[in-house]
Write a protein that holds these residues in place. Structure first.
Motif: not given
Length: 180
Positions: A64-66, A106-107, A126-131
């Protein structure tokens, strides 16, 4: 033993160490409470926040921090791997493994730095931003419940001051050893 060896600063701080009948030094109760309390509180908070994020979103606190560093503290969603390692802070090998896990999920993606082909940049997907968006409420609610709600505004300001002081000392010592 001199008074200087018995103390960690001026008299206003009190005696940091006690010596028992076997000539073994130990921290005085107040100093032990300060040291062990800081270490254990930090470990407990980290474990709790990590567990909540994993349970609700399938990502740990460090992951999460990354994503947070890429999604919030980077102007374009990209940072050099070396900068992430400093900001997180994790060892280079631990950060590399973490980025590989996030990439596999995929994050994030890795790309070659256009200015230095030996360097790697990490980019949030985009998937990382969504998460990140989905997990932020869990993280900030956890911080509120497990940390901030237990402290007054003055406590929080004092904690920030003390931790800045402690971290500045660590940073100064690290800079000195790197320059040697």
């Amino acid at each position: 033993m001199t008074a200087k060896n018995d103390r960690t600063g001026g008299d206003e701080r009190g005696t940091a160490f006690r010596i028992n009948r076997n000539s073994v030094r130990s921290l005085s109760p107040t100093y032990a409470d300060a040291f062990l309390g800081l270490v254990r509180a930090g470990e407990q908070l980290e474990r709790t926040l990590d567990s909540e994020l994993r349970r609700a979103h399938g990502i740990g606190l460090r992951g999460f921090e990354v994503l947070l560093h890429l999604g919030v503290f980077s102007p374009d969603g990209r940072l050099p791997l070396t900068q992430l390692t400093v900001q997180a802070p994790l060892s280079q090998s631990r950060m590399s493994r973490l980025v590989a896990e996030l990439e596999r999920d995929g994050l994030v993606s890795r790309e070659t730095d256009e200015r230095d082909t030996r360097a790697v940049k990490v980019a949030i997907t985009e998937e990382g931003l969504g998460l990140l968006r989905a997990a932020q409420d869990t993280h900030y609610d956890g911080l509120e419940r497990h940390l901030f709600s237990r402290l007054t505004r003055d406590d929080i300001a004092q904690l920030a001051k003390v931790t800045r002081k402690l971290l500045r000392r660590v940073d100064d010592e690290g800079a000195g050893s790197r320059g040697a």
